[in-house]
Design an enzyme around this catalytic site. Sequence first.
Site, short mmCIF file in Angstrom:
data_model
loop_
_atom_site.label_atom_id
_atom_site.label_comp_id
_atom_site.label_asym_id
_atom_site.label_seq_id
_atom_site.Cartn_x
_atom_site.Cartn_y
_atom_site.Cartn_z
N SER A 35 0.84 -1.20 0.00
CA SER A 35 0.00 0.00 0.00
C SER A 35 0.88 1.25 0.00
O SER A 35 1.78 1.36 -0.85
CB SER A 35 -0.94 -0.06 1.21
OG SER A 35 -2.03 0.80 1.05
N HIS A 90 -7.70 -5.53 -0.64
CA HIS A 90 -6.43 -4.86 -0.38
C HIS A 90 -5.72 -5.43 0.85
O HIS A 90 -4.50 -5.53 0.89
CB HIS A 90 -6.68 -3.37 -0.21
CG HIS A 90 -5.44 -2.55 -0.06
ND1 HIS A 90 -4.44 -2.55 -1.03
CD2 HIS A 90 -5.00 -1.73 0.92
CE1 HIS A 90 -3.46 -1.74 -0.63
NE2 HIS A 90 -3.77 -1.24 0.55
N ASP A 91 -6.50 -5.80 1.85
CA ASP A 91 -5.93 -6.37 3.08
C ASP A 91 -5.14 -7.65 2.85
O ASP A 91 -4.44 -8.11 3.76
CB ASP A 91 -7.04 -6.65 4.10
CG ASP A 91 -7.14 -5.56 5.15
OD1 ASP A 91 -6.41 -4.55 5.03
OD2 ASP A 91 -7.93 -5.71 6.09
N ASP A 147 -8.07 -7.04 -4.96
CA ASP A 147 -7.74 -5.71 -4.44
C ASP A 147 -8.29 -4.67 -5.39
O ASP A 147 -7.81 -4.53 -6.51
CB ASP A 147 -6.21 -5.59 -4.31
CG ASP A 147 -5.76 -4.25 -3.71
OD1 ASP A 147 -6.60 -3.34 -3.54
OD2 ASP A 147 -4.55 -4.14 -3.41
N ARG A 162 -12.17 6.57 8.79
CA ARG A 162 -11.65 5.22 8.89
C ARG A 162 -12.66 4.20 8.36
O ARG A 162 -12.28 3.21 7.75
CB ARG A 162 -11.30 4.90 10.34
CG ARG A 162 -10.74 3.51 10.56
CD ARG A 162 -9.46 3.28 9.79
NE ARG A 162 -8.78 2.06 10.22
CZ ARG A 162 -7.60 1.66 9.76
NH1 ARG A 162 -6.97 2.38 8.85
NH2 ARG A 162 -7.04 0.57 10.20
#
Lengths: 390, 390
Positions: free
Chosen positions: A155, A352-353, A319, A224
């Site tokens: 990232s 993405h994680d 992602d 967040r």
Amino acid sequence: MEESVGIVKTQSFTFAEPPNEMILESGKRLGPITLAYETYGELNRNKDNAILIFHALSGDAHVAGKHHKDDPKPGWWDNMVGPGKAFDTNRYFVICINVIGGCKGSIGPSSINPKTKKPYGLTFPIVTIKDMVRAQKELIDHLGIDQLLAVAGGSMGGMQVLQWAVTYPDKTALCIPIATAARQSPQNIAFHEVGRRAITSDPNWRGGNYYGKTPPTNGLAIARMIGHITYLSSETLRLKFGRRLQESERLSFSLKPEFQVESYIHHKGETFTKRFDANSYLYISKAIDYFDVSNGYGSLEEAFRNVKSKFLVISFTSDWLYPPKDSEEIVTALRAVNKEVTYYEIPSTYGHDAFLVETEKIAPIISYHLSHARDRGRMVSYPVENHPLS
Amino acid sequence: MEESVGIVKTQSFTFAEPPNEMILESGKRLGPITLAYETYGELNRNKDNAILIFHALSGDAHVAGKHHKDDPKPGWWDNMVGPGKAFDTNRYFVICINVIGGCKGSIGPSSINPKTKKPYGLTFPIVTIKDMVRAQKELIDHLGIDQLLAVAGGSMGGMQVLQWAVTYPDKTALCIPIATAARQSPQNIAFHEVGRRAITSDPNWRGGNYYGKTPPTNGLAIARMIGHITYLSSETLRLKFGRRLQESERLSFSLKPEFQVESYIHHKGETFTKRFDANSYLYISKAIDYFDVSNGYGSLEEAFRNVKSKFLVISFTSDWLYPPKDSEEIVTALRAVNKEVTYYEIPSTYGHDAFLVETEKIAPIISYHLSHARDRGRMVSYPVENHPLS
């Protein structure tokens, strides 16, 4: 059995004391600059086994191990850094440094400005990914390391990898940018900007001067929550929560949150506000949005032309924040200027994680390429399914 | 040449006068209920040429034409509804009704509660997609229409199409759900919930009692900004804005918005607050999140088992809010219970908004299927590229 690095301690390093402040990309001066960092493993006599890991937006220098034995959680990439792990601390000296602009020990908007004895707040200058990397280079020099074996990160960490390669072409043998892009996409800028608006329109933000008062937790939680949704795939949320309700078997027919996925993202928002500074979120998200490694070069190919290191580029199929297409753009540009690149698009449903959780899929690949980081000639690139170490 | 329907007028219809209130899915009673609606074209003598169009979250009854000759913009689907257009008003009688819970003439939280003479605010009962559709059925009955030729709509409009098919299996010949899903996904629920939190944490929201005072425009703008990003594809934003700056050639090195994409989404947020009620946003987004057409049936197949109409299902390749997979789920369930379905996955870069802008691609398909809505036997399904009318 894989082991932990054990109990670790965050260290700090200060440089750029006035009048020798660091001159930032904006032209503004910043100093003294304190960096928080951690190291794992031992630097060898030749000082050629060092790996620098860069963290992502909300990360910190604490990559592996625990700070004390009752620590409930280890560092953020503990599954990747340790004895026998991908970044094998029996072989390598691993360093991670909190970025400037952050709130985890390195200088940032919540730090005390020595001139005023008050927190910088919005008087803190805008920092860029290049500024972050240049600050980190000071510590690498201080440690007496001439060339890193590798730089790696996912990232925003991957953006720092690319910037390092371009700014310090001789200073690493291998670059490992993971789940990242050569430039922040307009969609991602848009998501960040909504988060920034949520923070700055929270009445508790007070123009950034909230230190010592109630902080803008609601705005930061909203920022967040948006971010968190973008880190996960739609598939992950479907598998993890589906349309299940939190408490009841039946709809409440009210406006309150009742789906499990709603409680989950509220919880993620709340816990984040306990560990992160809202102004740091503004500064770091802005640094990411500003990032375009081709800035000043005219094209990505030109930016990469003088790079000396090998590249291992990794993306994940699900992602959608930094999709494989973004990594392909990096790979294509590197190959166009004849650099040595291995590229893996890893099948994953984690979005993405994935870079934080797909350890079993990426560890053998990274381990293999680290072992061959300084080999002469081209690395052999194996398809994932036949990878020698998978 | 295609023409406009010209100058049109919104009409209204009131029913469910106490003590004959409508009993909602929640069990609560609502009445009297006023619906705002528009019609285009003429209902024929047999009353068998009527088409009901359902609007999406922020839409209204004003589908086509202008309200007066200086109106800057026509209705929201003007490119699809009019003489010679897909929904050809020379042949069909087209109706669109503002949903209950809305703020465009039909009853909603901003309406005056006749019992208290004050706006309902949060005393307005939760309404569901099924409640919306049941209210619309009252008007269709009032107009003396026994069976519609077709029901059509995109996004939340498509949910109403599916609900109509299940609740009133005999009451339409053809169903056209576009860019929609049989149930709201957890990712979409999560995005909605962040928007709702932005609204309800705006100090001007005041527990929903802001009528006559400053409304929660900031919270509503944030909710809309999040929504707007999800309506567009990453590719659209890349093509439309890229990383271009708004005013300058150079980065400002400040926290303020400076990329064009940032100004664009702020602008979209601002303009939305001038035309939409924040409480309606809460109620309608909740209705969408509650939507699962299989509720009470155990499975989608069971829900569709008694459906009598034909189906034309349309999705768009780059729609990530209601991706083709969601439409495929509908198609698979319908085919499993032997219903007549034609499915088109339309190539498009426009994301979810494609249903509003890809007129040239969907108009001939819809026009063709409307012409054959009451034909006996199966419709022939052509691939898009060879479609007889494309």
